[in-house]
Design an enzyme around this catalytic site. Sequence first.
Site, PDB file in Angstrom:
ATOM      1  N   THR B  95     -27.923  18.879 -15.267  1.00 47.66           N
ATOM      2  CA  THR B  95     -27.707  19.843 -16.352  1.00 47.66           C
ATOM      3  C   THR B  95     -26.334  19.574 -16.946  1.00 47.66           C
ATOM      4  O   THR B  95     -25.314  19.803 -16.294  1.00 47.66           O
ATOM      5  CB  THR B  95     -27.800  21.285 -15.822  1.00 47.66           C
ATOM      6  OG1 THR B  95     -29.129  21.522 -15.360  1.00 47.66           O
ATOM      7  CG2 THR B  95     -27.465  22.296 -16.919  1.00 47.66           C
ATOM      8  N   LYS B 170     -32.457  23.980 -21.375  1.00 45.25           N
ATOM      9  CA  LYS B 170     -31.842  24.459 -20.127  1.00 45.25           C
ATOM     10  C   LYS B 170     -30.719  25.455 -20.441  1.00 45.25           C
ATOM     11  O   LYS B 170     -30.582  26.481 -19.751  1.00 45.25           O
ATOM     12  CB  LYS B 170     -31.312  23.275 -19.311  1.00 45.25           C
ATOM     13  CG  LYS B 170     -30.664  23.645 -17.968  1.00 45.25           C
ATOM     14  CD  LYS B 170     -31.678  24.167 -16.971  1.00 45.25           C
ATOM     15  CE  LYS B 170     -31.021  24.629 -15.658  1.00 45.25           C
ATOM     16  NZ  LYS B 170     -30.670  23.528 -14.740  1.00 45.25           N
ATOM     17  N   LYS B 238     -21.059  27.191 -14.380  1.00 49.58           N
ATOM     18  CA  LYS B 238     -20.945  25.829 -14.937  1.00 49.58           C
ATOM     19  C   LYS B 238     -21.954  25.650 -16.067  1.00 49.58           C
ATOM     20  O   LYS B 238     -21.620  25.162 -17.147  1.00 49.58           O
ATOM     21  CB  LYS B 238     -21.196  24.806 -13.826  1.00 49.58           C
ATOM     22  CG  LYS B 238     -21.221  23.360 -14.286  1.00 49.58           C
ATOM     23  CD  LYS B 238     -22.363  22.585 -13.625  1.00 49.58           C
ATOM     24  CE  LYS B 238     -23.129  21.792 -14.655  1.00 49.58           C
ATOM     25  NZ  LYS B 238     -24.394  21.248 -14.128  1.00 49.58           N
TER      26      LYS B 238
END
Lengths: 291, 291
Positions: B95, B170, B238
Amino acid sequence: MNIAFIGLGTMGAPMATRLLQAGHRLTVHNRTRGREEPLAALGAARAASPAEAAAKAELVFTMVSDTPDVRQVVLGEQGAIHGMASGSVLIDMSTISPAATREIAAQLVERGIEMLDAPVSGGSEGAKQGTLSIMVGGQAEVLARVRPALEALGKTITLVGPIGSGQVTKAINQVIIAGTYAAVAEGMTLGLAAGIDLEAAQQALASGAAGSWVLTQRAGNMIQNRYPLGFRVRLHLKDLGIAREAARELGVPIPVAGYVEQLEVGLIKRGYGDEDVSAIARAVREAAGLT
Amino acid sequence: MNIAFIGLGTMGAPMATRLLQAGHRLTVHNRTRGREEPLAALGAARAASPAEAAAKAELVFTMVSDTPDVRQVVLGEQGAIHGMASGSVLIDMSTISPAATREIAAQLVERGIEMLDAPVSGGSEGAKQGTLSIMVGGQAEVLARVRPALEALGKTITLVGPIGSGQVTKAINQVIIAGTYAAVAEGMTLGLAAGIDLEAAQQALASGAAGSWVLTQRAGNMIQNRYPLGFRVRLHLKDLGIAREAARELGVPIPVAGYVEQLEVGLIKRGYGDEDVSAIARAVREAAGLT
């Protein structure tokens, strides 16, 4: 049962109709008296005031717009309290303040009248079909007595605590809906700006941890920027105001719901108050210049 | 197929294992070389660098922590790009930033190497069981070529647009999750402060418009104020950072996600970074004095 039903609006009229159809003896009252006529045609008695409607009732339903309306039809000069007998039960199905609910119940109990607060979700469609979700605050034994009448109106009837708890649960419902719409609107707006295949993305996301009724049922509105009813922005704003006051009294900050409340204030000002509440995405899109 | 797999962490190791078990010829590399050993015991070849791992591969997977890590293992001095043949395909399942993804793909395409970005949701459990949801950006014909390999890893494989679109999807996933957690946390905190029967309320609300995976699966954590893993707060932070940067580049304000990001900064500072992301409710509860 002998039932009085006060408030024959978008929700109240189909609910009163279902009670009649379930075989209860019904007396109806509505501030705009003309709205009583379709119920009278189905066999309901009409009453000139809440007090008169309540006079022979074991059970009095109120389904009106807001806190002051409930105060008026229950405690006002011609309020139901002046007609109700000791041992009868008042069920308020309006969405109003939990604190006001407790105050009203306290006045009723002095006359030996029990109260349940029983706000609903499921909209006018659920009211017509008797599939509402009913969130009940009050005593279990009182609910047990009136449950047969409530079963004509809803498919899930959940006791969530003492008097006022139904309204707290409805407030929680509106707070969660507010934040979930904002969350999905932010995600969809990001995807629109990036130019990805949003329908495909929506399907990929809906079955995972991002999944929600809002994502499955309303993201399409957001992608198309069209918000047919549904549940009106202006009604959700009214309910969020109740939630905000309840939260403030309890000392609970709800910043996301507060932010959504402000978005809705702007939507109404710009003429979108009668769109579906998914129009929250309209405001989120506009903030990104996507009109 | 001849496959190289680079990055054998919590997600990468079970994914590489599944590719081996599906019958592919696998060469593995991990920065901490010892992590290659369990895969070697199952029959994988080991390589001293990403470039060496990629040398005979038709297909190179990368599954590492963050944007700089992908740059390093793909474009660095010993990066996969230096081993890959023209016509081979790189699939990054990490990701990372959508913009960085497009930059990396541009460098690969100059060498005749195709790239797909294919981040996942479903966690380490989904990686072990091959039930990940895989969000793919890139060209449909490239995906068609590598789909058999991806089918060993995920149950839904969704093409969402050109290169970078998987990462955008995502990011949308993490933005929606952020807001949904905040929404449910505000609602649950309101209910806790009011002292209602929250388990009953949760059940009443879960089947309506307030319903979500978060409400059904994680409200219990919030009520008990216990947040077992799950997905770590620090990893969600994150990912939200990536989403915030992507949103900023696209000119999309995401205030709810931004607020949740700040809550998570505070949670990590106070030692809760390794709790499940539902610990967002810990911060919301604490703001109301409910500890």
